[in-house]
Scaffold this motif. Structure first.
Motif, PDB file in Angstrom:
ATOM      1  N   TYR A 184       0.287  -0.990  -0.177  1.00 56.20           N
ATOM      2  CA  TYR A 184      -0.039  -0.354  -0.168  1.00 56.20           C
ATOM      3  C   TYR A 184       0.743   1.516  -0.415  1.00 56.20           C
ATOM      4  O   TYR A 184       0.542   2.123  -0.711  1.00 56.20           O
ATOM      5  CB  TYR A 184      -1.065  -0.135   1.593  1.00 56.20           C
ATOM      6  CG  TYR A 184      -2.230  -1.112   0.949  1.00 56.20           C
ATOM      7  CD1 TYR A 184      -3.480  -0.890   0.201  1.00 56.20           C
ATOM      8  CD2 TYR A 184      -1.714  -2.015   1.603  1.00 56.20           C
ATOM      9  CE1 TYR A 184      -4.182  -2.180   0.584  1.00 56.20           C
ATOM     10  CE2 TYR A 184      -2.742  -2.933   1.878  1.00 56.20           C
ATOM     11  CZ  TYR A 184      -3.874  -2.944   1.020  1.00 56.20           C
ATOM     12  OH  TYR A 184      -4.891  -4.070   0.310  1.00 56.20           O
ATOM     13  N   ASN A 185       2.054   1.166   0.440  1.00 55.57           N
ATOM     14  CA  ASN A 185       2.381   2.484   0.661  1.00 55.57           C
ATOM     15  C   ASN A 185       3.475   2.710  -0.904  1.00 55.57           C
ATOM     16  O   ASN A 185       3.473   3.700  -0.957  1.00 55.57           O
ATOM     17  CB  ASN A 185       4.076   2.446   1.868  1.00 55.57           C
ATOM     18  CG  ASN A 185       3.233   2.278   2.890  1.00 55.57           C
ATOM     19  OD1 ASN A 185       1.995   2.871   3.505  1.00 55.57           O
ATOM     20  ND2 ASN A 185       3.976   1.578   3.932  1.00 55.57           N
ATOM     21  N   THR A 186       4.013   2.170  -1.274  1.00 57.67           N
ATOM     22  CA  THR A 186       4.512   1.573  -2.597  1.00 57.67           C
ATOM     23  C   THR A 186       3.723   1.286  -4.048  1.00 57.67           C
ATOM     24  O   THR A 186       4.349   2.025  -5.196  1.00 57.67           O
ATOM     25  CB  THR A 186       6.037   0.801  -2.813  1.00 57.67           C
ATOM     26  OG1 THR A 186       5.795  -0.122  -3.153  1.00 57.67           O
ATOM     27  CG2 THR A 186       7.097   0.781  -1.428  1.00 57.67           C
ATOM     28  N   LYS A 187       3.067   1.519  -4.014  1.00 61.65           N
ATOM     29  CA  LYS A 187       1.273   1.124  -4.230  1.00 61.65           C
ATOM     30  C   LYS A 187       1.909  -0.313  -5.851  1.00 61.65           C
ATOM     31  O   LYS A 187       1.799   0.318  -6.757  1.00 61.65           O
ATOM     32  CB  LYS A 187       1.198   2.516  -5.394  1.00 61.65           C
ATOM     33  CG  LYS A 187       0.226   2.993  -4.461  1.00 61.65           C
ATOM     34  CD  LYS A 187      -0.547   4.296  -5.499  1.00 61.65           C
ATOM     35  CE  LYS A 187      -1.745   4.772  -4.875  1.00 61.65           C
ATOM     36  NZ  LYS A 187      -2.131   5.910  -6.004  1.00 61.65           N
ATOM     37  N   THR A 188       3.091  -0.982  -5.391  1.00 59.09           N
ATOM     38  CA  THR A 188       3.559  -1.782  -6.355  1.00 59.09           C
ATOM     39  C   THR A 188       2.477  -2.917  -6.080  1.00 59.09           C
ATOM     40  O   THR A 188       1.977  -3.341  -4.552  1.00 59.09           O
ATOM     41  CB  THR A 188       4.940  -2.000  -6.068  1.00 59.09           C
ATOM     42  OG1 THR A 188       5.230  -2.308  -4.606  1.00 59.09           O
ATOM     43  CG2 THR A 188       5.899  -0.743  -5.713  1.00 59.09           C
ATOM     44  N   ILE A 189       2.807  -4.221  -6.644  1.00 57.79           N
ATOM     45  CA  ILE A 189       2.132  -5.302  -6.252  1.00 57.79           C
ATOM     46  C   ILE A 189       2.848  -6.855  -7.001  1.00 57.79           C
ATOM     47  O   ILE A 189       3.901  -6.513  -8.099  1.00 57.79           O
ATOM     48  CB  ILE A 189       0.862  -4.978  -7.423  1.00 57.79           C
ATOM     49  CG1 ILE A 189       1.325  -4.891  -8.586  1.00 57.79           C
ATOM     50  CG2 ILE A 189      -0.011  -4.012  -7.290  1.00 57.79           C
ATOM     51  CD1 ILE A 189       0.517  -6.040  -9.621  1.00 57.79           C
ATOM     52  N   GLN A 190       2.244  -7.406  -7.006  1.00 56.24           N
ATOM     53  CA  GLN A 190       3.096  -9.024  -7.632  1.00 56.24           C
ATOM     54  C   GLN A 190       1.499  -9.410  -7.528  1.00 56.24           C
ATOM     55  O   GLN A 190       0.484  -9.724  -7.089  1.00 56.24           O
ATOM     56  CB  GLN A 190       3.519  -9.346  -6.436  1.00 56.24           C
ATOM     57  CG  GLN A 190       4.997  -9.088  -5.422  1.00 56.24           C
ATOM     58  CD  GLN A 190       5.708 -10.461  -4.556  1.00 56.24           C
ATOM     59  OE1 GLN A 190       5.606 -11.272  -4.299  1.00 56.24           O
ATOM     60  NE2 GLN A 190       6.430  -9.323  -3.706  1.00 56.24           N
TER      61      GLN A 190
END
Lengths: 183, 183
Positions: A56-62
């Motif tokens: 949620y902080n970096t808005k990155t996903i897997q």
């Protein structure tokens, strides 16, 4: 074609790729040209990703690649709804229908029934054709074959002539299809 | 709305969410209903993901959320090209235009110019409205305001009445728009 990260293997076996091009990039290039020149509004749908983890902080996903539930490209041209996919085969004598998923075939039928234009852009024998969805349905209805012979495509589909810019200017073939079908 | 993994924060501040629903899910539900019942073919475009890493063996990826270059939903209804987005605001007196990105506004204009139908589904004051793209353009052309007053929406947009199934049956509002515009 649906896996941007997996292009490496894909690049190996197409002639377009030997020239440093690939079918998807050429269609994207054409679409960009049509948008820039206000000719048509046709976009490739983003590759669907199933998300397994979100930071949620970096808005990155897997995640992982999912299958498009429709065709890859859609939009509007001359007020008409356009919906198509791009396919290629190394096979020189026929286009294997295994390239087309059941849900894609069904989607083509649905689009036509709702009054839209649906087709395949097929790259075969270093040539590119626009195959009207109606022809595809006609062929599969009248034949039990698991592939469409190259000769059928050559004689019935609309050939897309390559040019300098955009290379794969498929809108001329689309114009022919629209004219033929009196749309 | 574009970040499936980020729903938690989003759920907090909508009334739909308090009832265990959200605007996007309700539109997806309606679209599924229209497809199942052969009424329309309208799909949400997948959320675009920028891919930073691909594992070729497992076909898994790492990436980040990108912005949709178009609107979220498009398809065909009664032979017409349909293109729209869903927006919501907690604001009770007006719909802030900051909810609409510049490229989305431009896309709405383009779709209309090419003969398609483009609109916003707006959730405001626990009511849902279909705001014709033409009205949006008219409003922004004639006003310097940074928001559309609720009163303007109430008086000019088409109200979507909620029902049991599908809850957000927006096609009736779309029918009104098509009739009003003689399409």
């Amino acid at each position: 074609m649906n896996y941007p990260g997996l292009k490496k293997t894909y690049h190996k076996y197409t002639n377009f790729a030997n020239r440093g091009m690939d079918l998807e990039s050429l269609i994207n290039q054409a679409n960009e040209y049509y948008i820039q020149n206000d000719i048509a509004l046709i976009y490739k749908k983003p590759t669907p990703i199933g998300i397994t983890k979100t930071n949620y902080n970096t808005k990155t996903i897997q995640g992982y690649f999912k299958e498009q539930s429709t065709l890859d490209y859609n939009g509007i041209y001359k007020g008409l709804y356009i919906d198509f996919d791009a396919k290629e085969t190394k096979n020189k004598t026929s286009f294997p229908l295994s390239n087309l998923h059941e849900h894609q075939y069904k989607h083509i039928k649905n689009v036509i029934r709702h009054g839209g234009i649906s087709f395949l852009i097929i790259y075969i024998n270093d040539e590119v054709y626009l195959l009207d969805g109606n022809l595809l349905i006609e062929f599969t209805t009248n034949n039990d074959r698991k592939s469409i012979p190259y000769e059928f495509i050559k004689n019935n589909a609309i050939k897309i002539e390559l040019k300098v810019s955009p290379v794969l200017d498929y809108i001329k073939a689309l114009d022919k299809l629209i004219k033929e079908r009196n749309l």
